[in-house]
Scaffold this motif. Structure first.
Motif, PDB file in Angstrom:
ATOM      1  N   ALA A   9      -6.895   7.505  -8.369  1.00  0.00           N
ATOM      2  CA  ALA A   9      -7.095   7.620  -6.854  1.00  0.00           C
ATOM      3  C   ALA A   9      -6.744   6.472  -6.170  1.00  0.00           C
ATOM      4  O   ALA A   9      -6.689   6.701  -4.801  1.00  0.00           O
ATOM      5  N   CYS A  10      -7.256   5.118  -7.093  1.00  0.00           N
ATOM      6  CA  CYS A  10      -6.937   4.087  -6.560  1.00  0.00           C
ATOM      7  C   CYS A  10      -5.560   2.827  -6.458  1.00  0.00           C
ATOM      8  O   CYS A  10      -4.923   1.900  -5.522  1.00  0.00           O
ATOM      9  N   LYS A  11      -4.293   3.509  -7.451  1.00  0.00           N
ATOM     10  CA  LYS A  11      -3.018   3.186  -7.710  1.00  0.00           C
ATOM     11  C   LYS A  11      -2.637   2.205  -6.304  1.00  0.00           C
ATOM     12  O   LYS A  11      -1.622   1.467  -6.684  1.00  0.00           O
ATOM     13  N   ARG A  12      -2.694   2.931  -5.742  1.00  0.00           N
ATOM     14  CA  ARG A  12      -1.945   2.365  -3.910  1.00  0.00           C
ATOM     15  C   ARG A  12      -2.591   1.539  -4.092  1.00  0.00           C
ATOM     16  O   ARG A  12      -1.580   0.855  -3.148  1.00  0.00           O
ATOM     17  N   LEU A  13      -3.642   1.175  -3.567  1.00  0.00           N
ATOM     18  CA  LEU A  13      -4.194   0.341  -3.278  1.00  0.00           C
ATOM     19  C   LEU A  13      -3.845  -0.860  -3.951  1.00  0.00           C
ATOM     20  O   LEU A  13      -3.085  -2.358  -3.715  1.00  0.00           O
ATOM     21  N   PHE A  14      -4.082  -0.718  -5.366  1.00  0.00           N
ATOM     22  CA  PHE A  14      -3.682  -2.148  -6.299  1.00  0.00           C
ATOM     23  C   PHE A  14      -2.009  -2.145  -5.866  1.00  0.00           C
ATOM     24  O   PHE A  14      -1.915  -4.015  -6.698  1.00  0.00           O
ATOM     25  N   ARG A  15      -1.371  -2.044  -5.602  1.00  0.00           N
ATOM     26  CA  ARG A  15       0.089  -2.306  -5.724  1.00  0.00           C
ATOM     27  C   ARG A  15       0.696  -2.710  -3.838  1.00  0.00           C
ATOM     28  O   ARG A  15       0.888  -3.697  -3.921  1.00  0.00           O
ATOM     29  N   CYS A  16      -0.710  -3.126  -3.242  1.00  0.00           N
ATOM     30  CA  CYS A  16      -0.713  -4.016  -2.072  1.00  0.00           C
ATOM     31  C   CYS A  16      -1.092  -5.150  -2.751  1.00  0.00           C
ATOM     32  O   CYS A  16      -0.829  -5.776  -1.370  1.00  0.00           O
ATOM     33  N   TRP A  17      -1.468  -5.982  -3.686  1.00  0.00           N
ATOM     34  CA  TRP A  17      -1.628  -6.813  -4.201  1.00  0.00           C
ATOM     35  C   TRP A  17      -0.189  -7.169  -5.155  1.00  0.00           C
ATOM     36  O   TRP A  17       0.304  -8.884  -4.810  1.00  0.00           O
ATOM     37  N   GLY A  18       0.501  -6.887  -5.791  1.00  0.00           N
ATOM     38  CA  GLY A  18       1.580  -7.451  -6.767  1.00  0.00           C
ATOM     39  C   GLY A  18       2.561  -5.775  -7.313  1.00  0.00           C
ATOM     40  O   GLY A  18       1.937  -4.499  -7.118  1.00  0.00           O
TER      41      GLY A  18
END
Length: 290
Positions: free
Chosen positions: A144-153
């Motif tokens: 559910a949060c994978k898209r947020l993690f892509r914001c960091w790298g």
């Protein structure tokens, strides 16, 4: 409909991470116990609040970037008391596996999904969204949060259901610290034998040991610039966590223990707030250089 993301801890790592999420069209509200950090975050364009309890109650996703075990345990206690069951808590702090496991039990009882999301990289890499992201915990929450993690790298790894991400971060910091120890001895040996400091660095960068971390440090260190991206004291704290993990898991960490002594010497020599690579100067002095 977008949910509010509460970001707790707006330090040199937390603030750019929060801003990257905010610029990805998410509603982000930041909190920090420091009025100075809140002011800096506000000036940087982030929406902030001084009321943690209200933020916990209104956020579907909570993220933290905290300095130590004590801060994590305190925040977790408040989350369990105030946050809505079914929400997700993502902690990016470098803390002990034991503290993280305690938090996991607390959050499980409160019905809150817990993701351990450590990152590898310094504040400059955080600003550039080039962190390596390591996640463990509830797999459905991770998806559910994978898209947020892509914001960091771009590099993001799921490592398991428990505290694997915390241990992976400690393992990486172990290697980073030993790299600075390797450089300290190699550079001191070369200088003592007549090699010029400025001549050694291009060769090191071009050689088989010219790893990404060595190349990242080379620009500043080749000019003997020890301005901190990660201080001696910060690395001492992390290496302490590494040694504690080794003791708990019955893994001998002899090289890490020696590197910890170099960090202690660097701190005692007045380099506590310089870059952790200042252990180079400790070995130089012990070698009769300078």
């Amino acid at each position: 409909m977008r949910n509010t993301i509460g970001f707790i801890g707006l330090g040199k790592m937390g603030l750019p991470m929060a801003r990257h999420i905010a610029t990805s069209d998410q509603i982000v509200v930041g909190f920090d116990t420091s009025p100075e950090r809140l002011a800096i975050a506000r000036e940087a364009g982030l929406t902030v609040t001084a009321g943690l309890e209200d933020l916990l109650k209104s956020s579907a996703i909570l993220i933290s970037s905290l300095p130590n075990d004590e801060a994590l345990l305190s925040v977790s206690e408040q989350i369990c008391r105030c946050a809505v069951a079914g929400s997700i808590y993502i902690d990016t702090s470098t803390v002990s596996v034991e503290a993280s496991a305690t938090v996991a039990e607390q959050l499980k009882r409160a019905g809150i999904a817990y993701l351990r999301c450590t990152v590898s990289g310094n504040n400059l890499m955080a600003e550039a969204a080039k962190l390596t992201v390591m996640v463990s915990g509830d797999h459905a929450a991770f998806e559910a949060c994978k898209r947020l993690f892509r914001c960091w790298g771009e590099a993001c790894f799921y490592l398991g259901q428990a505290d694997q991400a915390k241990l992976m971060k400690l393992s990486i910091n172990l290697m980073i610290n030993l790299t600075s120890g390797m450089l300290a001895e190699a550079l001191s040996l070369g200088q003592k034998g007549g090699l010029a400091w400025s001549d050694m660095w291009p060769v090191i960068e071009a050689s088989a040991v010219g790893s990404p971390i060595v190349k990242a440090k080379a620009g500043a260190l080749s000019k003997r610039d020890f301005t901190a991206t990660f201080t001696v004291e910060q690395m001492r704290k992390d290496v302490g966590l590494v040694l504690d993990a080794g003791k708990s898991l019955n893994v001998p960490l002899g090289l890490t223990a020696l590197a910890a002594q170099l960090l202690s010497s660097a701190s005692a020599s007045g380099y506590a707030d310089e870059d952790y690579a200042a252990i180079i100067k400790v070995v130089e002095k012990a070698s009769g250089l300078g």
